[in-house]
Design a protein around this motif. Structure first.
Motif: not given
Ligand code: MG
Ligand code: GTP
Length: 242
Positions: A48, A89, A169
């Motif tokens: 990330t 994410q 992500d």
């Molecule tokens: Mg991550």
């Protein structure tokens, strides 16, 4: 031949403010337009963080990140953000209609553009099943949606803006293998010239990428195709075996 969205990390080291140690250490790789570059690695390996450095949520400590040869520090923030479609994410949907959620970032989007994006993101069917289709309201930012439905809506949101660069992500993690596959095929043909970076934890999602970067404790442990890494990369072999 395209020169629109080539991303280059050159010896990038990064440390979160106040942290003792850098979380990324001398990361180097190139992501090409028209290709999918995948990043795989265990939790906490820095995936990330790598993605978030591209739109400059943070600045590098040393090294540089270039887009089409230009250091991103010299690219106007608004220009940089307009080139990039970042799918975080954790989906950030809000309480509004599906239309409003997908058009977020491109407020003048037409219904047709919204539908096209939903179809590519394999979200058209479940949206249509809601009483008011794209004009249905997402209660409390989507509590009544499954994880995979939220992921597909976030992907649709990124598609509407037609950026040169897509950063996904872990955006496929809640999908079953078949939907994951169909969605990525649709993405690939819909965004043929774009640079795609896909972060994932499962091998199935990264397998067919032109380039896979294996991240381990903030360092690049290997770069190659699935076949190459399977042959020569111990960490990749461990991920495959797990
Ligand atoms: Mg991550
Ligand atoms: P998963 O999403 O769990 O697969 O992990 P990841 O590979 O995306 O790792 P990420 O880039 O989120 O984190 C890398 C390291 O940086 C981890 O040790 C985190 O604890 C740390 N980290 C992440 N965000 C922050 C932050 O905002 N501040 C600080 N100080 N550390 C952070």
């Amino acid at each position: 031949e395209h020169n629109h969205g080539r991303i280059e990390f050159k010896d990038v080291t990064f440390r979160y403010e106040g942290a003792e140690k850098p979380v990324l250490k001398k990361i180097s790789f190139t992501a090409m337009p028209g290709e999918t570059t995948a990043i795989i690695g265990s939790t906490g390996s820095g995936k990330t963080t790598v993605l978030q450095l591209i739109p400059r949520f943070y600045d590098v400590e040393s090294g540089e990140i270039l887009i089409d040869g230009q250091d991103i520090k010299n690219i106007k923030q608004s220009t940089l953000r307009s080139k990039i479609g970042y799918v975080p994410q954790k989906a950030s949907l809000f309480s509004g209609t599906i239309f409003e959620n997908i058009a977020f970032g491109k407020e003048d989007a037409t219904e047709e553009e919204i539908y096209t994006a939903l179809k590519t993101a394999q979200a058209f069917d479940f949206v249509e099943k809601r009483g008011k289709g794209i004009h249905s309201t997402l209660e409390q930012a989507g509590v009544n949606l499954s994880g995979g439905q939220k992921q597909r809506l976030s992907i649709a949101r990124s598609l509407v803006r037609k950026p040169q660069i897509y950063l996904f992500d872990d955006s496929f993690s809640a999908l079953d293998y078949k939907t994951d596959r169909i969605l990525r095929d649709a993405l690939k043909s819909e965004t043929a010239e774009a640079t795609l970076i896909i972060v994932a934890q499962r091998v199935n999602t990264v397998k067919d990428a032109e380039k896979i970067i294996v991240l381990n404790e903030g360092e690049v442990a290997g770069i190659g195709t699935h076949a190459e890494l399977l042959e020569n990369n111990k960490i990749y072999q461990e991920i495959v075996a797990s």
